[in-house]
Motif scaffolding. Structure first.
Motif, PDB file in Angstrom:
ATOM      1  N   GLN A   1     -30.690 -13.430 -45.204  1.00  0.00           N
ATOM      2  CA  GLN A   1     -30.958 -13.229 -46.622  1.00  0.00           C
ATOM      3  C   GLN A   1     -29.681 -13.431 -47.427  1.00  0.00           C
ATOM      4  N   LYS A   2     -29.774 -14.174 -48.496  1.00  0.00           N
ATOM      5  CA  LYS A   2     -28.612 -14.431 -49.330  1.00  0.00           C
ATOM      6  C   LYS A   2     -28.265 -13.195 -50.155  1.00  0.00           C
ATOM      7  N   LEU A   3     -26.966 -12.980 -50.342  1.00  0.00           N
ATOM      8  CA  LEU A   3     -26.489 -11.794 -51.036  1.00  0.00           C
ATOM      9  C   LEU A   3     -27.085 -11.674 -52.432  1.00  0.00           C
ATOM     10  N   ALA A   4     -27.163 -12.761 -53.171  1.00  0.00           N
ATOM     11  CA  ALA A   4     -27.628 -12.703 -54.558  1.00  0.00           C
ATOM     12  C   ALA A   4     -29.052 -12.188 -54.674  1.00  0.00           C
ATOM     13  N   THR A   5     -29.880 -12.391 -53.639  1.00  0.00           N
ATOM     14  CA  THR A   5     -31.270 -11.950 -53.714  1.00  0.00           C
ATOM     15  C   THR A   5     -31.401 -10.439 -53.662  1.00  0.00           C
ATOM     16  N   LEU A   6     -30.340  -9.748 -53.270  1.00  0.00           N
ATOM     17  CA  LEU A   6     -30.393  -8.290 -53.203  1.00  0.00           C
ATOM     18  C   LEU A   6     -30.291  -7.645 -54.578  1.00  0.00           C
ATOM     19  N   PHE A   7     -29.708  -8.347 -55.536  1.00  0.00           N
ATOM     20  CA  PHE A   7     -29.457  -7.741 -56.841  1.00  0.00           C
ATOM     21  C   PHE A   7     -30.701  -7.660 -57.708  1.00  0.00           C
ATOM     22  N   SER A   8     -31.468  -8.730 -57.788  1.00  0.00           N
ATOM     23  CA  SER A   8     -32.640  -8.784 -58.648  1.00  0.00           C
ATOM     24  C   SER A   8     -33.387 -10.073 -58.370  1.00  0.00           C
ATOM     25  N   PRO A   9     -34.624 -10.194 -58.854  1.00  0.00           N
ATOM     26  CA  PRO A   9     -35.337 -11.468 -58.690  1.00  0.00           C
ATOM     27  C   PRO A   9     -34.605 -12.633 -59.338  1.00  0.00           C
ATOM     28  N   GLU A  10     -33.811 -12.346 -60.379  1.00  0.00           N
ATOM     29  CA  GLU A  10     -33.039 -13.403 -61.032  1.00  0.00           C
ATOM     30  C   GLU A  10     -31.763 -13.756 -60.275  1.00  0.00           C
ATOM     31  N   ARG A  11     -31.500 -13.030 -59.182  1.00  0.00           N
ATOM     32  CA  ARG A  11     -30.321 -13.244 -58.337  1.00  0.00           C
ATOM     33  C   ARG A  11     -29.020 -13.029 -59.093  1.00  0.00           C
ATOM     34  N   ARG A  12     -28.985 -11.986 -59.872  1.00  0.00           N
ATOM     35  CA  ARG A  12     -27.770 -11.639 -60.613  1.00  0.00           C
ATOM     36  C   ARG A  12     -27.813 -10.149 -60.938  1.00  0.00           C
ATOM     37  N   ILE A  13     -26.663  -9.618 -61.341  1.00  0.00           N
ATOM     38  CA  ILE A  13     -26.595  -8.220 -61.786  1.00  0.00           C
ATOM     39  C   ILE A  13     -27.128  -8.132 -63.206  1.00  0.00           C
ATOM     40  N   ARG A  14     -28.023  -7.207 -63.454  1.00  0.00           N
ATOM     41  CA  ARG A  14     -28.513  -6.938 -64.809  1.00  0.00           C
ATOM     42  C   ARG A  14     -27.574  -5.903 -65.433  1.00  0.00           C
ATOM     43  N   TRP A  15     -26.699  -6.362 -66.293  1.00  0.00           N
ATOM     44  CA  TRP A  15     -25.640  -5.485 -66.783  1.00  0.00           C
ATOM     45  C   TRP A  15     -26.170  -4.377 -67.678  1.00  0.00           C
ATOM     46  N   ILE A  64     -12.654   0.570 -56.822  1.00  0.00           N
ATOM     47  CA  ILE A  64     -13.808   1.481 -56.781  1.00  0.00           C
ATOM     48  C   ILE A  64     -15.098   0.716 -57.053  1.00  0.00           C
ATOM     49  N   PHE A  65     -15.053  -0.241 -57.980  1.00  0.00           N
ATOM     50  CA  PHE A  65     -16.233  -1.066 -58.250  1.00  0.00           C
ATOM     51  C   PHE A  65     -16.652  -1.820 -56.988  1.00  0.00           C
ATOM     52  N   ILE A  66     -15.703  -2.412 -56.294  1.00  0.00           N
ATOM     53  CA  ILE A  66     -16.010  -3.170 -55.082  1.00  0.00           C
ATOM     54  C   ILE A  66     -16.549  -2.243 -53.993  1.00  0.00           C
ATOM     55  N   GLN A  67     -15.877  -1.108 -53.795  1.00  0.00           N
ATOM     56  CA  GLN A  67     -16.295  -0.171 -52.747  1.00  0.00           C
ATOM     57  C   GLN A  67     -17.684   0.398 -53.013  1.00  0.00           C
ATOM     58  N   SER A  68     -17.924   0.869 -54.236  1.00  0.00           N
ATOM     59  CA  SER A  68     -19.209   1.486 -54.569  1.00  0.00           C
ATOM     60  C   SER A  68     -20.338   0.459 -54.550  1.00  0.00           C
ATOM     61  N   SER A  69     -20.084  -0.712 -55.108  1.00  0.00           N
ATOM     62  CA  SER A  69     -21.098  -1.770 -55.108  1.00  0.00           C
ATOM     63  C   SER A  69     -21.415  -2.219 -53.684  1.00  0.00           C
ATOM     64  N   GLY A  70     -20.382  -2.267 -52.844  1.00  0.00           N
ATOM     65  CA  GLY A  70     -20.600  -2.655 -51.457  1.00  0.00           C
ATOM     66  C   GLY A  70     -21.491  -1.681 -50.715  1.00  0.00           C
ATOM     67  N   GLU A  71     -21.295  -0.389 -50.970  1.00  0.00           N
ATOM     68  CA  GLU A  71     -22.163   0.608 -50.348  1.00  0.00           C
ATOM     69  C   GLU A  71     -23.606   0.460 -50.836  1.00  0.00           C
ATOM     70  N   GLU A  72     -23.771   0.168 -52.112  1.00  0.00           N
ATOM     71  CA  GLU A  72     -25.129  -0.031 -52.627  1.00  0.00           C
ATOM     72  C   GLU A  72     -25.781  -1.261 -52.019  1.00  0.00           C
ATOM     73  N   ARG A  76     -28.799   0.496 -50.269  1.00  0.00           N
ATOM     74  CA  ARG A  76     -29.980   0.262 -51.112  1.00  0.00           C
ATOM     75  C   ARG A  76     -30.360  -1.210 -51.165  1.00  0.00           C
ATOM     76  N   GLY A  77     -29.492  -2.089 -50.684  1.00  0.00           N
ATOM     77  CA  GLY A  77     -29.814  -3.496 -50.626  1.00  0.00           C
ATOM     78  C   GLY A  77     -30.467  -3.848 -49.308  1.00  0.00           C
ATOM     79  N   TYR A  78     -29.646  -4.062 -48.296  1.00  0.00           N
ATOM     80  CA  TYR A  78     -30.178  -4.503 -47.010  1.00  0.00           C
ATOM     81  C   TYR A  78     -31.118  -3.481 -46.374  1.00  0.00           C
ATOM     82  N   LEU A  79     -30.690  -2.218 -46.295  1.00  0.00           N
ATOM     83  CA  LEU A  79     -31.515  -1.245 -45.580  1.00  0.00           C
ATOM     84  C   LEU A  79     -32.851  -1.007 -46.266  1.00  0.00           C
ATOM     85  N   VAL A  80     -32.824  -0.591 -47.523  1.00  0.00           N
ATOM     86  CA  VAL A  80     -34.076  -0.277 -48.221  1.00  0.00           C
ATOM     87  C   VAL A  80     -34.954  -1.517 -48.355  1.00  0.00           C
ATOM     88  N   GLN A  81     -34.372  -2.629 -48.739  1.00  0.00           N
ATOM     89  CA  GLN A  81     -35.182  -3.813 -49.018  1.00  0.00           C
ATOM     90  C   GLN A  81     -35.759  -4.448 -47.758  1.00  0.00           C
TER      91      GLN A  81
END
Length: 217
Positions: A1-15, A64-72, A76-81
């Motif tokens: 699975q490509k990393l971008a697909t984990l963020f949203s159907p649009e394959r990007r972060i919704r700011w 911190i942004f990289i670390q926290s986002s990586g955990e998500e 919540r990305g790979y495991l939950v999805q």
């Protein structure tokens, strides 16, 4: 699975949703801190040099942004999805990753009661993050929640065993234990708010098809 697909159907972060997640957890942090102050267990100023702190704040915030986002992305990305399309029951796709997230924050050198509180607190934060992706159909709000929580804990006010030297105020382990009941109650309220109709979140469902592995159908 490509990393971008984990963020949203649009394959990007919704700011915008990222900002909503930050705002929601900021409310929890403010309420939790207020309760600790009112009960006589407020944080103490550690005398950090403000000039040095300002110089370090920007690079630390980026880390911190990289670390926290990586955990998500992982919890919540790979495991939950990947669990959600295969196991419909939320105790599996919702609670299991949150519990693993909580256990990942346990340290063997913690006193047992404090360690159990820390696992319970981080598990509840994990459940709130999972509820955010269930509500929004994407990872962005959960990332905002996690990033804001860690920015405050590592740079502004947090336990004195979290990031010694980078915080402006700290709680001792003893004070954290005294406030643990109020903190857990506040985290339950946070989870309830995220699941409530009053949270400013789009009411999109989580993955709707068994073979779907993207952030939303």
């Amino acid at each position: 699975q490509k990393l971008a697909t984990l963020f949203s159907p649009e394959r990007r972060i919704r700011w915008r949703e990222f900002g909503v997640g930050m705002a929601i957890v900021s409310g929890y942090l403010a309420l939790s801190t207020l309760l600790s102050v009112l009960t006589g267990n407020g944080p103490r100023w550690v005398g950090t040099d403000i000039g040095a702190w300002l110089m370090a704040a920007a690079p630390l915030a980026a880390l911190i942004f990289i670390q926290s986002s990586g955990e998500e992305v992982f919890f919540r990305g790979y495991l939950v999805q990947h669990l959600a399309p295969r196991f419909r029951h939320p105790l599996i796709w919702g609670l299991l990753p949150a519990f693993l997230f909580g256990m990942g924050h346990y340290a063997p050198d913690y006193e047992l009661s404090y360690g159990l509180y820390y696992v319970a607190a981080t598990t509840l934060i994990g459940l709130s993050a999972t509820a955010l992706i269930w509500r929004t159909g994407g990872l962005s709000a959960a990332m905002g929640l996690h990033v804001a929580n860690n920015l405050v804990a590592f740079l502004i006010a947090g336990p004195d065993d979290t990031a010694s030297g980078t915080q402006l105020w700290v709680w001792s382990t003893a004070d954290m234990q005294k406030s643990s009941g109020f903190d857990l109650l506040t985290l339950v309220l946070l989870l309830g708010y995220v699941l409530s109709p009053w949270a400013p979140l789009a009411g999109r469902p989580l993955w709707g098809r068994r073979n779907e592995t993207r952030a939303a159908p």
